[in-house]
Design a protein around this motif. Sequence first.
Motif, PDB file in Angstrom:
ATOM      1  N   GLY A  20       0.790  -1.215   0.000  1.00  0.00           N
ATOM      2  CA  GLY A  20       0.000   0.000   0.000  1.00  0.00           C
ATOM      3  C   GLY A  20       0.825   1.268   0.000  1.00  0.00           C
ATOM      4  N   SER A  21       2.140   1.144  -0.109  1.00  0.00           N
ATOM      5  CA  SER A  21       2.976   2.338  -0.018  1.00  0.00           C
ATOM      6  C   SER A  21       3.216   3.028  -1.357  1.00  0.00           C
ATOM      7  CB  SER A  21       4.321   1.987   0.627  1.00  0.00           C
ATOM      8  OG  SER A  21       5.043   1.095  -0.196  1.00  0.00           O
ATOM      9  N   ILE A  22       2.631   2.524  -2.415  1.00  0.00           N
ATOM     10  CA  ILE A  22       2.787   3.175  -3.715  1.00  0.00           C
ATOM     11  C   ILE A  22       1.892   4.417  -3.758  1.00  0.00           C
ATOM     12  CG2 ILE A  22       1.034   1.742  -4.812  1.00  0.00           C
ATOM     13  CD1 ILE A  22       2.759   1.860  -7.367  1.00  0.00           C
ATOM     14  N   SER A  23       2.416   5.481  -4.295  1.00  0.00           N
ATOM     15  CA  SER A  23       1.651   6.734  -4.343  1.00  0.00           C
ATOM     16  C   SER A  23       0.598   6.682  -5.448  1.00  0.00           C
ATOM     17  CB  SER A  23       2.586   7.914  -4.582  1.00  0.00           C
ATOM     18  OG  SER A  23       3.109   7.876  -5.895  1.00  0.00           O
ATOM     19  N   LYS A  24      -0.410   7.545  -5.308  1.00  0.00           N
ATOM     20  CA  LYS A  24      -1.452   7.618  -6.337  1.00  0.00           C
ATOM     21  C   LYS A  24      -0.880   8.047  -7.676  1.00  0.00           C
ATOM     22  CE  LYS A  24      -5.792   8.161  -4.083  1.00  0.00           C
ATOM     23  NZ  LYS A  24      -7.105   8.364  -4.590  1.00  0.00           N
ATOM     24  N   LYS A  25       0.090   8.939  -7.630  1.00  0.00           N
ATOM     25  CA  LYS A  25       0.722   9.409  -8.866  1.00  0.00           C
ATOM     26  C   LYS A  25       1.410   8.253  -9.580  1.00  0.00           C
ATOM     27  CE  LYS A  25       4.226  12.600 -10.578  1.00  0.00           C
ATOM     28  NZ  LYS A  25       5.268  13.555 -10.228  1.00  0.00           N
ATOM     29  N   ASP A  26       2.156   7.436  -8.825  1.00  0.00           N
ATOM     30  CA  ASP A  26       2.832   6.287  -9.435  1.00  0.00           C
ATOM     31  C   ASP A  26       1.835   5.251  -9.932  1.00  0.00           C
ATOM     32  OD1 ASP A  26       5.349   7.378  -9.035  1.00  0.00           O
ATOM     33  OD2 ASP A  26       5.636   6.377  -7.098  1.00  0.00           O
ATOM     34  N   THR A  27       0.766   5.028  -9.165  1.00  0.00           N
ATOM     35  CA  THR A  27      -0.271   4.089  -9.597  1.00  0.00           C
ATOM     36  C   THR A  27      -0.894   4.559 -10.901  1.00  0.00           C
ATOM     37  OG1 THR A  27      -0.763   3.490  -7.305  1.00  0.00           O
ATOM     38  CG2 THR A  27      -2.445   2.995  -8.939  1.00  0.00           C
ATOM     39  N   SER A  28      -1.178   5.840 -10.984  1.00  0.00           N
ATOM     40  CA  SER A  28      -1.775   6.401 -12.192  1.00  0.00           C
ATOM     41  C   SER A  28      -0.840   6.245 -13.388  1.00  0.00           C
ATOM     42  CB  SER A  28      -2.100   7.866 -11.947  1.00  0.00           C
ATOM     43  OG  SER A  28      -2.480   8.492 -13.127  1.00  0.00           O
ATOM     44  N   ARG A  29       0.426   6.525 -13.183  1.00  0.00           N
ATOM     45  CA  ARG A  29       1.393   6.409 -14.283  1.00  0.00           C
ATOM     46  C   ARG A  29       1.546   4.963 -14.739  1.00  0.00           C
ATOM     47  NH1 ARG A  29       6.620   9.195 -12.206  1.00  0.00           N
ATOM     48  NH2 ARG A  29       7.345   8.661 -14.291  1.00  0.00           N
ATOM     49  N   LEU A  30       1.564   4.031 -13.800  1.00  0.00           N
ATOM     50  CA  LEU A  30       1.686   2.616 -14.168  1.00  0.00           C
ATOM     51  C   LEU A  30       0.416   2.108 -14.845  1.00  0.00           C
ATOM     52  CD1 LEU A  30       3.620   1.304 -11.061  1.00  0.00           C
ATOM     53  CD2 LEU A  30       4.495   1.527 -13.396  1.00  0.00           C
ATOM     54  N   ASP A  31      -0.745   2.560 -14.384  1.00  0.00           N
ATOM     55  CA  ASP A  31      -1.995   2.182 -15.056  1.00  0.00           C
ATOM     56  C   ASP A  31      -2.033   2.702 -16.489  1.00  0.00           C
ATOM     57  OD1 ASP A  31      -3.425   0.508 -13.365  1.00  0.00           O
ATOM     58  OD2 ASP A  31      -4.263   2.177 -12.229  1.00  0.00           O
ATOM     59  N   LYS A  32      -1.523   3.890 -16.687  1.00  0.00           N
ATOM     60  CA  LYS A  32      -1.450   4.452 -18.043  1.00  0.00           C
ATOM     61  C   LYS A  32      -0.539   3.590 -18.920  1.00  0.00           C
ATOM     62  CE  LYS A  32      -0.448   8.736 -20.496  1.00  0.00           C
ATOM     63  NZ  LYS A  32      -0.003  10.124 -20.376  1.00  0.00           N
ATOM     64  N   LEU A  33       0.582   3.159 -18.367  1.00  0.00           N
ATOM     65  CA  LEU A  33       1.492   2.273 -19.092  1.00  0.00           C
ATOM     66  C   LEU A  33       0.808   0.956 -19.441  1.00  0.00           C
ATOM     67  CD1 LEU A  33       4.435   1.498 -20.020  1.00  0.00           C
ATOM     68  CD2 LEU A  33       4.693   0.551 -17.725  1.00  0.00           C
ATOM     69  N   ILE A  34       0.053   0.407 -18.499  1.00  0.00           N
ATOM     70  CA  ILE A  34      -0.646  -0.865 -18.731  1.00  0.00           C
ATOM     71  C   ILE A  34      -1.717  -0.695 -19.804  1.00  0.00           C
ATOM     72  CG2 ILE A  34      -2.201  -2.540 -17.656  1.00  0.00           C
ATOM     73  CD1 ILE A  34      -0.557  -2.080 -15.035  1.00  0.00           C
ATOM     74  N   ARG A  35      -2.474   0.413 -19.757  1.00  0.00           N
ATOM     75  CA  ARG A  35      -3.489   0.664 -20.798  1.00  0.00           C
ATOM     76  C   ARG A  35      -2.845   0.811 -22.173  1.00  0.00           C
ATOM     77  NH1 ARG A  35      -5.513   4.069 -16.869  1.00  0.00           N
ATOM     78  NH2 ARG A  35      -4.753   5.903 -17.983  1.00  0.00           N
ATOM     79  N   ARG A  36      -1.717   1.513 -22.215  1.00  0.00           N
ATOM     80  CA  ARG A  36      -1.014   1.689 -23.492  1.00  0.00           C
ATOM     81  C   ARG A  36      -0.515   0.339 -24.013  1.00  0.00           C
ATOM     82  NH1 ARG A  36       3.149   6.081 -23.016  1.00  0.00           N
ATOM     83  NH2 ARG A  36       1.285   7.344 -22.846  1.00  0.00           N
ATOM     84  N   ALA A  37       0.029  -0.468 -23.118  1.00  0.00           N
ATOM     85  CA  ALA A  37       0.499  -1.799 -23.521  1.00  0.00           C
ATOM     86  C   ALA A  37      -0.677  -2.647 -23.999  1.00  0.00           C
ATOM     87  CB  ALA A  37       1.216  -2.484 -22.363  1.00  0.00           C
ATOM     88  N   GLY A  38      -1.811  -2.517 -23.349  1.00  0.00           N
ATOM     89  CA  GLY A  38      -3.002  -3.249 -23.775  1.00  0.00           C
ATOM     90  C   GLY A  38      -3.446  -2.863 -25.164  1.00  0.00           C
ATOM     91  N   SER A  39      -3.326  -1.582 -25.491  1.00  0.00           N
ATOM     92  CA  SER A  39      -3.716  -1.162 -26.842  1.00  0.00           C
ATOM     93  C   SER A  39      -2.733  -1.679 -27.881  1.00  0.00           C
ATOM     94  CB  SER A  39      -3.841   0.359 -26.924  1.00  0.00           C
ATOM     95  OG  SER A  39      -2.589   0.983 -26.776  1.00  0.00           O
ATOM     96  N   VAL A  40      -1.467  -1.776 -27.521  1.00  0.00           N
ATOM     97  CA  VAL A  40      -0.468  -2.323 -28.448  1.00  0.00           C
ATOM     98  C   VAL A  40      -0.690  -3.817 -28.638  1.00  0.00           C
ATOM     99  CG1 VAL A  40       2.005  -2.831 -28.719  1.00  0.00           C
ATOM    100  CG2 VAL A  40       1.271  -0.568 -27.942  1.00  0.00           C
ATOM    101  N   VAL A  41      -0.962  -4.513 -27.544  1.00  0.00           N
ATOM    102  CA  VAL A  41      -1.181  -5.963 -27.602  1.00  0.00           C
ATOM    103  C   VAL A  41      -2.526  -6.289 -28.242  1.00  0.00           C
ATOM    104  CG1 VAL A  41      -1.450  -8.028 -26.144  1.00  0.00           C
ATOM    105  CG2 VAL A  41       0.300  -6.359 -25.586  1.00  0.00           C
ATOM    106  N   GLY A  42      -3.488  -5.376 -28.091  1.00  0.00           N
ATOM    107  CA  GLY A  42      -4.800  -5.591 -28.688  1.00  0.00           C
ATOM    108  C   GLY A  42      -5.787  -6.251 -27.743  1.00  0.00           C
ATOM    109  N   THR A  43      -5.572  -6.119 -26.454  1.00  0.00           N
ATOM    110  CA  THR A  43      -6.477  -6.693 -25.467  1.00  0.00           C
ATOM    111  C   THR A  43      -6.541  -5.782 -24.244  1.00  0.00           C
ATOM    112  OG1 THR A  43      -6.996  -8.680 -24.201  1.00  0.00           O
ATOM    113  CG2 THR A  43      -4.687  -8.097 -24.372  1.00  0.00           C
TER     114      THR A  43
END
Length: 83
Positions: A20-43
């Motif tokens: 639980g020690s991850i900041s909201k800013k870091d969580t948001s940035r990592l979620d953005k990375l995951i969404r971008r990777a999902g669009s590249v992968v197509g899922t």
Amino acid sequence: MFYQSVVASVLFYTVVCWGGSISKKDTSRLDKLIRRAGSVVGTKLDSLVSVAESRTLDKLLDIMDNASHPLHTVISNQRSLFQ
């Protein structure tokens, strides 16, 4: 295949370590990375928070099932909170 074997494995392993020690800013940035990777992968890929919750719960259940784990007795004494 590259995302799952390299990126996701590193991200989701460290999520359990961060806890639980991850900041909201870091969580948001990592979620953005995951969404971008999902669009590249197509899922659609699971969000960081959902993966963190499920992996943390899995780890907790593994500790509860392993009587030789150093945290087993500590967590077992708290067991009523997890049921």
